[in-house]
Design a protein around this motif. Structure first.
Motif, PDB file in Angstrom:
ATOM      1  N   ALA A 151      -5.768   9.806   9.576  1.00  0.00           N
ATOM      2  CA  ALA A 151      -4.578  10.014   8.749  1.00  0.00           C
ATOM      3  C   ALA A 151      -3.734   8.744   8.679  1.00  0.00           C
ATOM      4  O   ALA A 151      -3.214   8.395   7.613  1.00  0.00           O
ATOM      5  N   ARG A 152      -3.615   8.038   9.781  1.00  0.00           N
ATOM      6  CA  ARG A 152      -2.858   6.773   9.781  1.00  0.00           C
ATOM      7  C   ARG A 152      -3.523   5.743   8.872  1.00  0.00           C
ATOM      8  O   ARG A 152      -2.843   4.993   8.172  1.00  0.00           O
ATOM      9  N   GLU A 153      -4.845   5.714   8.887  1.00  0.00           N
ATOM     10  CA  GLU A 153      -5.585   4.790   8.022  1.00  0.00           C
ATOM     11  C   GLU A 153      -5.406   5.164   6.542  1.00  0.00           C
ATOM     12  O   GLU A 153      -5.273   4.304   5.680  1.00  0.00           O
ATOM     13  N   LEU A 154      -5.415   6.452   6.256  1.00  0.00           N
ATOM     14  CA  LEU A 154      -5.240   6.914   4.879  1.00  0.00           C
ATOM     15  C   LEU A 154      -3.819   6.642   4.383  1.00  0.00           C
ATOM     16  O   LEU A 154      -3.623   6.304   3.215  1.00  0.00           O
ATOM     17  N   ARG A 155      -2.838   6.750   5.261  1.00  0.00           N
ATOM     18  CA  ARG A 155      -1.441   6.490   4.877  1.00  0.00           C
ATOM     19  C   ARG A 155      -1.284   5.088   4.307  1.00  0.00           C
ATOM     20  O   ARG A 155      -0.528   4.871   3.357  1.00  0.00           O
TER      21      ARG A 155
ATOM     22  N   ALA B 299      -4.485  -1.600  -1.259  1.00  0.00           N
ATOM     23  CA  ALA B 299      -4.986  -0.221  -1.231  1.00  0.00           C
ATOM     24  C   ALA B 299      -6.504  -0.214  -1.350  1.00  0.00           C
ATOM     25  O   ALA B 299      -7.190   0.486  -0.592  1.00  0.00           O
ATOM     26  N   ALA B 300      -7.035  -0.996  -2.276  1.00  0.00           N
ATOM     27  CA  ALA B 300      -8.487  -1.054  -2.472  1.00  0.00           C
ATOM     28  C   ALA B 300      -9.188  -1.635  -1.246  1.00  0.00           C
ATOM     29  O   ALA B 300     -10.252  -1.148  -0.844  1.00  0.00           O
ATOM     30  N   GLU B 301      -8.600  -2.653  -0.642  1.00  0.00           N
ATOM     31  CA  GLU B 301      -9.198  -3.244   0.563  1.00  0.00           C
ATOM     32  C   GLU B 301      -9.249  -2.217   1.694  1.00  0.00           C
ATOM     33  O   GLU B 301     -10.243  -2.136   2.418  1.00  0.00           O
ATOM     34  N   GLN B 302      -8.194  -1.434   1.841  1.00  0.00           N
ATOM     35  CA  GLN B 302      -8.169  -0.413   2.887  1.00  0.00           C
ATOM     36  C   GLN B 302      -9.227   0.653   2.619  1.00  0.00           C
ATOM     37  O   GLN B 302      -9.944   1.072   3.523  1.00  0.00           O
ATOM     38  N   VAL B 303      -9.331   1.110   1.379  1.00  0.00           N
ATOM     39  CA  VAL B 303     -10.345   2.113   1.039  1.00  0.00           C
ATOM     40  C   VAL B 303     -11.741   1.543   1.263  1.00  0.00           C
ATOM     41  O   VAL B 303     -12.606   2.210   1.841  1.00  0.00           O
ATOM     42  N   ASN B 304     -11.970   0.312   0.841  1.00  0.00           N
ATOM     43  CA  ASN B 304     -13.288  -0.301   1.055  1.00  0.00           C
ATOM     44  C   ASN B 304     -13.614  -0.402   2.541  1.00  0.00           C
ATOM     45  O   ASN B 304     -14.759  -0.193   2.944  1.00  0.00           O
TER      46      ASN B 304
ATOM     47  N   PRO C 224     -15.308  11.568   2.948  1.00  0.00           N
ATOM     48  CA  PRO C 224     -14.905  12.165   1.670  1.00  0.00           C
ATOM     49  C   PRO C 224     -13.473  11.802   1.263  1.00  0.00           C
ATOM     50  O   PRO C 224     -13.208  11.597   0.079  1.00  0.00           O
ATOM     51  N   CYS C 225     -12.560  11.699   2.225  1.00  0.00           N
ATOM     52  CA  CYS C 225     -11.193  11.323   1.872  1.00  0.00           C
ATOM     53  C   CYS C 225     -11.160   9.904   1.306  1.00  0.00           C
ATOM     54  O   CYS C 225     -10.500   9.650   0.288  1.00  0.00           O
ATOM     55  N   ALA C 226     -11.855   8.985   1.943  1.00  0.00           N
ATOM     56  CA  ALA C 226     -11.907   7.611   1.445  1.00  0.00           C
ATOM     57  C   ALA C 226     -12.576   7.558   0.080  1.00  0.00           C
ATOM     58  O   ALA C 226     -12.124   6.833  -0.816  1.00  0.00           O
ATOM     59  N   THR C 227     -13.623   8.323  -0.107  1.00  0.00           N
ATOM     60  CA  THR C 227     -14.305   8.340  -1.401  1.00  0.00           C
ATOM     61  C   THR C 227     -13.406   8.915  -2.484  1.00  0.00           C
ATOM     62  O   THR C 227     -13.339   8.391  -3.596  1.00  0.00           O
ATOM     63  N   GLY C 228     -12.708   9.996  -2.177  1.00  0.00           N
ATOM     64  CA  GLY C 228     -11.777  10.575  -3.145  1.00  0.00           C
ATOM     65  C   GLY C 228     -10.706   9.571  -3.545  1.00  0.00           C
ATOM     66  O   GLY C 228     -10.385   9.427  -4.734  1.00  0.00           O
ATOM     67  N   LEU C 229     -10.159   8.855  -2.578  1.00  0.00           N
ATOM     68  CA  LEU C 229      -9.155   7.844  -2.891  1.00  0.00           C
ATOM     69  C   LEU C 229      -9.767   6.688  -3.677  1.00  0.00           C
ATOM     70  O   LEU C 229      -9.115   6.118  -4.557  1.00  0.00           O
ATOM     71  N   ALA C 230     -11.026   6.361  -3.394  1.00  0.00           N
ATOM     72  CA  ALA C 230     -11.709   5.314  -4.163  1.00  0.00           C
ATOM     73  C   ALA C 230     -11.850   5.723  -5.629  1.00  0.00           C
ATOM     74  O   ALA C 230     -11.659   4.908  -6.533  1.00  0.00           O
ATOM     75  N   VAL C 231     -12.181   6.989  -5.874  1.00  0.00           N
ATOM     76  CA  VAL C 231     -12.297   7.485  -7.246  1.00  0.00           C
ATOM     77  C   VAL C 231     -10.956   7.352  -7.964  1.00  0.00           C
ATOM     78  O   VAL C 231     -10.881   6.917  -9.109  1.00  0.00           O
ATOM     79  N   VAL C 232      -9.882   7.697  -7.272  1.00  0.00           N
ATOM     80  CA  VAL C 232      -8.553   7.594  -7.878  1.00  0.00           C
ATOM     81  C   VAL C 232      -8.203   6.129  -8.138  1.00  0.00           C
ATOM     82  O   VAL C 232      -7.783   5.764  -9.238  1.00  0.00           O
ATOM     83  N   LEU C 233      -8.369   5.273  -7.132  1.00  0.00           N
ATOM     84  CA  LEU C 233      -8.009   3.861  -7.282  1.00  0.00           C
ATOM     85  C   LEU C 233      -8.860   3.145  -8.320  1.00  0.00           C
ATOM     86  O   LEU C 233      -8.393   2.216  -8.980  1.00  0.00           O
ATOM     87  N   GLY C 234     -10.098   3.593  -8.473  1.00  0.00           N
ATOM     88  CA  GLY C 234     -11.011   2.953  -9.427  1.00  0.00           C
ATOM     89  C   GLY C 234     -10.817   3.421 -10.854  1.00  0.00           C
ATOM     90  O   GLY C 234     -11.502   2.952 -11.764  1.00  0.00           O
ATOM     91  N   GLY C 235      -9.890   4.314 -11.085  1.00  0.00           N
ATOM     92  CA  GLY C 235      -9.649   4.829 -12.427  1.00  0.00           C
ATOM     93  C   GLY C 235      -8.286   4.417 -12.953  1.00  0.00           C
ATOM     94  O   GLY C 235      -7.525   3.697 -12.309  1.00  0.00           O
ATOM     95  N   GLU C 236      -7.987   4.910 -14.121  1.00  0.00           N
ATOM     96  CA  GLU C 236      -6.723   4.580 -14.777  1.00  0.00           C
ATOM     97  C   GLU C 236      -5.521   5.244 -14.118  1.00  0.00           C
ATOM     98  O   GLU C 236      -4.390   4.840 -14.347  1.00  0.00           O
ATOM     99  N   LEU C 237      -5.750   6.244 -13.315  1.00  0.00           N
ATOM    100  CA  LEU C 237      -4.655   7.043 -12.771  1.00  0.00           C
ATOM    101  C   LEU C 237      -4.320   6.702 -11.321  1.00  0.00           C
ATOM    102  O   LEU C 237      -3.792   7.532 -10.592  1.00  0.00           O
ATOM    103  N   TYR C 238      -4.619   5.483 -10.904  1.00  0.00           N
ATOM    104  CA  TYR C 238      -4.391   5.093  -9.523  1.00  0.00           C
ATOM    105  C   TYR C 238      -2.925   5.210  -9.125  1.00  0.00           C
ATOM    106  O   TYR C 238      -2.606   5.439  -7.966  1.00  0.00           O
ATOM    107  N   ASP C 239      -2.025   5.072 -10.083  1.00  0.00           N
ATOM    108  CA  ASP C 239      -0.605   5.129  -9.762  1.00  0.00           C
ATOM    109  C   ASP C 239      -0.115   6.559  -9.533  1.00  0.00           C
ATOM    110  O   ASP C 239       1.072   6.790  -9.322  1.00  0.00           O
ATOM    111  N   ARG C 240      -1.036   7.519  -9.530  1.00  0.00           N
ATOM    112  CA  ARG C 240      -0.677   8.909  -9.233  1.00  0.00           C
ATOM    113  C   ARG C 240      -0.562   9.159  -7.732  1.00  0.00           C
ATOM    114  O   ARG C 240      -0.140  10.223  -7.317  1.00  0.00           O
TER     115      ARG C 240
END
Length: 191
Positions: A68-72, A86-91, A129-145
C-alpha cells in the motif's frame, strides 16, 4: 467512465488498500494505522471486491501494508503532476512482481484477465494486479483520474470515475467539510 470491468475493480482495490493501510490524515483528522487485526479485516474487505475468497490474516497484513505504501507513491506523483515518477514507480512494481497476464473465469464471471506475480505469496498475488491496473490507467488518456484528496488535512486517495473528471475529494464527507468551511468563511466576511 470505466477502464474495463476487472481493471476498474483492481484499481479500486489499490485505492482501498492505500486508504486503509497507510498513515496520514483522513477527513480532517490524523489517521493512524489500526492494530494488525483491524488492518487484516480492512484489507480483507477491500480485496473481497476482487476475490470473494480473499482472507487476509494478521501475519500477512504487514506485506500488504508495505505494498500500500508503494502504491501511494503512484497516486501522490500523479496528483503532483509528475507522470514520469508515477510511471517509474509502477514499472518498478511490475518488475518486482513480474506481473503476467492470465485469462481466468471464476465465481460465475465471464473470462477476464488477471495479472499474477511470478512468485508465490500474498505480496505478489495482490501487488501484481494493482500495479498492472495502475499501469493501464497511466498508459491511457485518463491517467489524471488518479488523485489525492484536496481537502485540508486529508491525504486519502481516489480514482475519479465520473463523466466529467472533476473529482477533487476522496469522499462526500470531505467535499461537504470544504463546502461548509467556505460557507462559514463567506458568512463571517459579510457585514
Amino acid at each position: 467512465m470505466n477502464f474495463n470491468s476487472h481493471m476498474d475493480v483492481v484499481v479500486a482495490s489499490a485505492v482501498g488498500l492505500v486508504n486503509a493501510l497507510t498513515e496520514g490524515e483522513r477527513r480532517g483528522r490524523p489517521y493512524r494505522l489500526p492494530d494488525a487485526t483491524a488492518r487484516a479485516e480492512a484489507a480483507t474487505e477491500v480485496l473481497r471486491a476482487v476475490s470473494r475468497r480473499a482472507e487476509i490474516t494478521e501475519s500477512q497484513v504487514g506485506e500488504l501494508t508495505a505494498i500500500a505504501r508503494e502504491l501511494r507513491v503512484v497516486f501522490e506523483a500523479v496528483a503532483a503532476g509528475d507522470l514520469d515518477a508515477a510511471a517509474e514507480q509502477v514499472n518498478r512494481l511490475l518488475e518486482e512482481t513480474q506481473a503476467r497476464p492470465r485469462l481466468t473465469r471464476h465465481d460465475g464471471e465471464p473470462w477476464h484477465i488477471h495479472f499474477h506475480g511470478a512468485r508465490d505469496g500474498l505480496a505478489a498475488e495482490w501487488a501484481a494486479p494493482c500495479a498492472t491496473g495502475l499501469a493501464v490507467v497511466l498508459g491511457g488518456e485518463l491517467y489524471d483520474r488518479l488523485g489525492v484528496c484536496t481537502a485540508p488535512h486529508c491525504d486519502r486517495v481516489y480514482v475519479d470515475t465520473s463523466r466529467n473528471g472533476m473529482r477533487r475529494f476522496c469522499s462526500t464527507a470531505c467535499q461537504n467539510r470544504v463546502k461548509t468551511a467556505a460557507f462559514r468563511a463567506r458568512a463571517q466576511s459579510r457585514p
